[in-house]
Design a protein around this motif. Structure first.
Motif, PDB file in Angstrom:
ATOM      1  N   GLN A   1       0.812  -1.203   0.000  1.00 38.19           N
ATOM      2  CA  GLN A   1       0.000   0.000   0.000  1.00 38.19           C
ATOM      3  C   GLN A   1       0.854   1.266   0.000  1.00 38.19           C
ATOM      4  O   GLN A   1       0.330   2.382  -0.010  1.00 38.19           O
ATOM      5  N   GLY A   2       2.181   1.097   0.034  1.00 37.06           N
ATOM      6  CA  GLY A   2       3.077   2.236   0.045  1.00 37.06           C
ATOM      7  C   GLY A   2       3.166   2.893  -1.323  1.00 37.06           C
ATOM      8  O   GLY A   2       2.642   2.392  -2.317  1.00 37.06           O
ATOM      9  N   GLU A   3       3.853   4.025  -1.372  1.00 37.13           N
ATOM     10  CA  GLU A   3       3.993   4.762  -2.628  1.00 37.13           C
ATOM     11  C   GLU A   3       4.984   4.085  -3.577  1.00 37.13           C
ATOM     12  O   GLU A   3       4.897   4.257  -4.782  1.00 37.13           O
ATOM     13  N   SER A   4       5.952   3.335  -3.017  1.00 36.13           N
ATOM     14  CA  SER A   4       6.976   2.702  -3.856  1.00 36.13           C
ATOM     15  C   SER A   4       7.133   1.225  -3.475  1.00 36.13           C
ATOM     16  O   SER A   4       8.173   0.808  -2.959  1.00 36.13           O
ATOM     17  N   PRO A   5       6.099   0.417  -3.715  1.00 39.34           N
ATOM     18  CA  PRO A   5       6.164  -0.988  -3.325  1.00 39.34           C
ATOM     19  C   PRO A   5       7.139  -1.800  -4.177  1.00 39.34           C
ATOM     20  O   PRO A   5       7.273  -1.561  -5.373  1.00 39.34           O
ATOM     21  N   ALA A   6       7.810  -2.737  -3.544  1.00 43.70           N
ATOM     22  CA  ALA A   6       8.690  -3.646  -4.271  1.00 43.70           C
ATOM     23  C   ALA A   6       7.840  -4.654  -5.031  1.00 43.70           C
ATOM     24  O   ALA A   6       6.754  -5.025  -4.573  1.00 43.70           O
ATOM     25  N   PRO A   7       8.297  -5.101  -6.201  1.00 44.73           N
ATOM     26  CA  PRO A   7       7.546  -6.144  -6.914  1.00 44.73           C
ATOM     27  C   PRO A   7       7.588  -7.445  -6.120  1.00 44.73           C
ATOM     28  O   PRO A   7       8.656  -7.878  -5.679  1.00 44.73           O
ATOM     29  N   VAL A   8       6.430  -8.059  -5.915  1.00 48.90           N
ATOM     30  CA  VAL A   8       6.323  -9.275  -5.103  1.00 48.90           C
ATOM     31  C   VAL A   8       5.694 -10.393  -5.928  1.00 48.90           C
ATOM     32  O   VAL A   8       4.632 -10.210  -6.537  1.00 48.90           O
ATOM     33  N   LEU A   9       6.348 -11.545  -5.930  1.00 45.62           N
ATOM     34  CA  LEU A   9       5.853 -12.722  -6.642  1.00 45.62           C
ATOM     35  C   LEU A   9       5.236 -13.686  -5.633  1.00 45.62           C
ATOM     36  O   LEU A   9       5.916 -14.185  -4.737  1.00 45.62           O
ATOM     37  N   LYS A  10       3.927 -13.935  -5.760  1.00 43.88           N
ATOM     38  CA  LYS A  10       3.238 -14.867  -4.881  1.00 43.88           C
ATOM     39  C   LYS A  10       3.518 -16.300  -5.344  1.00 43.88           C
ATOM     40  O   LYS A  10       3.467 -16.591  -6.544  1.00 43.88           O
ATOM     41  N   LEU A  11       3.787 -17.191  -4.391  1.00 40.11           N
ATOM     42  CA  LEU A  11       4.109 -18.578  -4.725  1.00 40.11           C
ATOM     43  C   LEU A  11       3.031 -19.533  -4.229  1.00 40.11           C
ATOM     44  O   LEU A  11       2.493 -19.363  -3.127  1.00 40.11           O
ATOM     45  N   GLU A  12       2.731 -20.532  -5.032  1.00 38.96           N
ATOM     46  CA  GLU A  12       1.850 -21.606  -4.599  1.00 38.96           C
ATOM     47  C   GLU A  12       2.656 -22.557  -3.704  1.00 38.96           C
ATOM     48  O   GLU A  12       3.887 -22.529  -3.696  1.00 38.96           O
ATOM     49  N   ALA A  13       1.959 -23.387  -2.963  1.00 39.36           N
ATOM     50  CA  ALA A  13       2.632 -24.346  -2.084  1.00 39.36           C
ATOM     51  C   ALA A  13       3.445 -25.340  -2.911  1.00 39.36           C
ATOM     52  O   ALA A  13       3.109 -25.640  -4.063  1.00 39.36           O
ATOM     53  N   ALA A  14       4.517 -25.824  -2.339  1.00 44.60           N
ATOM     54  CA  ALA A  14       5.392 -26.771  -3.034  1.00 44.60           C
ATOM     55  C   ALA A  14       4.677 -28.087  -3.309  1.00 44.60           C
ATOM     56  O   ALA A  14       3.762 -28.487  -2.570  1.00 44.60           O
ATOM     57  N   ALA A  15       5.079 -28.738  -4.384  1.00 47.09           N
ATOM     58  CA  ALA A  15       4.523 -30.054  -4.699  1.00 47.09           C
ATOM     59  C   ALA A  15       4.930 -31.041  -3.619  1.00 47.09           C
ATOM     60  O   ALA A  15       5.949 -30.870  -2.936  1.00 47.09           O
ATOM     61  N   SER A  16       4.139 -32.081  -3.428  1.00 46.25           N
ATOM     62  CA  SER A  16       4.380 -33.037  -2.348  1.00 46.25           C
ATOM     63  C   SER A  16       5.728 -33.742  -2.463  1.00 46.25           C
ATOM     64  O   SER A  16       6.333 -34.128  -1.466  1.00 46.25           O
ATOM     65  N   ASP A  17       6.219 -33.909  -3.686  1.00 40.80           N
ATOM     66  CA  ASP A  17       7.487 -34.607  -3.886  1.00 40.80           C
ATOM     67  C   ASP A  17       8.661 -33.644  -4.099  1.00 40.80           C
ATOM     68  O   ASP A  17       9.777 -34.066  -4.406  1.00 40.80           O
ATOM     69  N   ALA A  18       8.422 -32.347  -3.958  1.00 40.31           N
ATOM     70  CA  ALA A  18       9.490 -31.366  -4.185  1.00 40.31           C
ATOM     71  C   ALA A  18      10.456 -31.341  -3.013  1.00 40.31           C
ATOM     72  O   ALA A  18      10.069 -31.535  -1.853  1.00 40.31           O
ATOM     73  N   LYS A  19      11.726 -31.107  -3.318  1.00 43.30           N
ATOM     74  CA  LYS A  19      12.741 -31.001  -2.278  1.00 43.30           C
ATOM     75  C   LYS A  19      13.832 -30.043  -2.741  1.00 43.30           C
ATOM     76  O   LYS A  19      14.019 -29.831  -3.946  1.00 43.30           O
ATOM     77  N   PRO A  20      14.551 -29.456  -1.801  1.00 38.77           N
ATOM     78  CA  PRO A  20      15.620 -28.517  -2.191  1.00 38.77           C
ATOM     79  C   PRO A  20      16.676 -29.204  -3.041  1.00 38.77           C
ATOM     80  O   PRO A  20      17.083 -30.340  -2.781  1.00 38.77           O
ATOM     81  N   ALA A  21      17.117 -28.523  -4.074  1.00 39.41           N
ATOM     82  CA  ALA A  21      18.162 -29.056  -4.945  1.00 39.41           C
ATOM     83  C   ALA A  21      19.522 -28.897  -4.279  1.00 39.41           C
ATOM     84  O   ALA A  21      19.688 -28.114  -3.333  1.00 39.41           O
ATOM     85  N   ASP A  22      20.501 -29.622  -4.769  1.00 40.07           N
ATOM     86  CA  ASP A  22      21.861 -29.486  -4.242  1.00 40.07           C
ATOM     87  C   ASP A  22      22.400 -28.102  -4.559  1.00 40.07           C
ATOM     88  O   ASP A  22      22.090 -27.537  -5.619  1.00 40.07           O
ATOM     89  N   PRO A  23      23.209 -27.538  -3.663  1.00 44.91           N
ATOM     90  CA  PRO A  23      23.780 -26.204  -3.930  1.00 44.91           C
ATOM     91  C   PRO A  23      24.614 -26.212  -5.205  1.00 44.91           C
ATOM     92  O   PRO A  23      25.262 -27.206  -5.534  1.00 44.91           O
ATOM     93  N   SER A  24      24.575 -25.108  -5.923  1.00 40.66           N
ATOM     94  CA  SER A  24      25.383 -25.007  -7.131  1.00 40.66           C
ATOM     95  C   SER A  24      26.845 -24.880  -6.742  1.00 40.66           C
ATOM     96  O   SER A  24      27.170 -24.293  -5.705  1.00 40.66           O
ATOM     97  N   PRO A  25      27.786 -25.408  -7.548  1.00 34.77           N
ATOM     98  CA  PRO A  25      29.215 -25.354  -7.215  1.00 34.77           C
ATOM     99  C   PRO A  25      29.733 -23.945  -7.009  1.00 34.77           C
ATOM    100  O   PRO A  25      30.632 -23.707  -6.216  1.00 34.77           O
ATOM    101  N   SER A  26      29.167 -22.983  -7.743  1.00 36.81           N
ATOM    102  CA  SER A  26      29.671 -21.608  -7.660  1.00 36.81           C
ATOM    103  C   SER A  26      29.037 -20.812  -6.531  1.00 36.81           C
ATOM    104  O   SER A  26      29.385 -19.661  -6.304  1.00 36.81           O
ATOM    105  N   GLU A  27      28.119 -21.431  -5.791  1.00 35.75           N
ATOM    106  CA  GLU A  27      27.377 -20.692  -4.779  1.00 35.75           C
ATOM    107  C   GLU A  27      28.265 -20.227  -3.641  1.00 35.75           C
ATOM    108  O   GLU A  27      28.018 -19.215  -3.007  1.00 35.75           O
ATOM    109  N   THR A  28      29.325 -20.999  -3.357  1.00 37.97           N
ATOM    110  CA  THR A  28      30.197 -20.639  -2.247  1.00 37.97           C
ATOM    111  C   THR A  28      31.292 -19.673  -2.665  1.00 37.97           C
ATOM    112  O   THR A  28      32.028 -19.168  -1.822  1.00 37.97           O
TER     113      THR A  28
END
Length: 236
Positions: A148-175
């Protein structure tokens, strides 16, 4: 008879003045543009998700030249790849996000681009704080988390994760530590700096709001003067 009619006239005039003042305040500040974000696969823990952005232009005299984005928690710069954008624009990873910049667009033209994220975090929504710069060096800060502010950040609403979804392995360059760029000293590149800018933007009213308040005050004073003049005339 005039003594009975005068209070009614005064009340009517006061109501008219109040309504006029409210209308002025509501119309004094023009509707602000904003940055829109959307994705067809906006679901928690979804992989290889394309996210599209459209930064609306607020200037009739200068074109957009740069969009600097602070990534939400759970998404690292290494997880983001550039998909497409305005002709001649380039993508560059930053310490806490990325920048898309290039030749100035035509004045009034919106900037549209898209990125692909390796995997979305397990969250309900994602805010992409954005600094939008024009060719005249003006910068719009779309960083407020209140929609409701004058300069809101763009926000992406997400649906709930699929029942079989799980976090992926970290990318090699992430560290790996990103190499600082010269632009890091020229533009805000941390959540702390962005928060300070957000605080400074919220410290005062906009110029349009002050104009509206001033006009409303003039209307109220004029109404009071009119009532006093009518009252003096009735007594005489």
């Amino acid at each position: 008879m005039s003594r009975i009619a005068l209070p009614r006239a005064a009340r009517r005039l006061t109501i008219v003045a109040a309504v006029s003042a409210t209308a002025v305040l509501l119309t004094a500040v023009p509707a602000a543009a904003h940055v829109e974000v959307e994705s067809e696969k906006a679901k928690a823990l979804a992989e290889n998700v394309t996210i599209s952005f459209e930064a609306e232009s607020e200037s009739d005299s200068a074109g957009i030249t740069e969009l600097k984005v602070v990534l939400p928690e759970g998404i690292k710069p290494a997880d983001v790849t550039y998909d497409k954008g305005p002709e001649g624009w380039k993508f560059a990873a930053e310490d806490n996000g990325y920048t898309v910049r290039g030749p100035a667009l035509k004045a009034g033209e919106n900037a549209e681009y898209s990125i692909t994220v390796r995997q979305l975090p397990d969250a309900k929504e994602l805010a992409f704080k954005t600094l939008q710069t024009y060719s005249d060096k003006r910068t719009d800060r779309w960083i407020e988390l209140d929609d409701q502010g004058e300069s809101p950040a763009p926000v992406l609403k997400l649906e709930a994760a699929a029942s079989d979804a799980k976090p992926a392995d970290p990318s090699p360059s992430e560290t790996a530590s990103p190499t600082p760029t010269a632009d890091d000293t020229a533009q805000p590149s941390s959540d702390k700096e962005t928060a300070e800018e957000e605080k400074s933007d919220d410290d005062g009213l906009s110029a349009g709001a002050w104009i509206g308040i001033g006009v409303a005050a003039v209307i109220v004073v004029a109404a009071a003067f009119f009532v006093m003049r009518r009252r003096g005339g009735a007594r005489s």
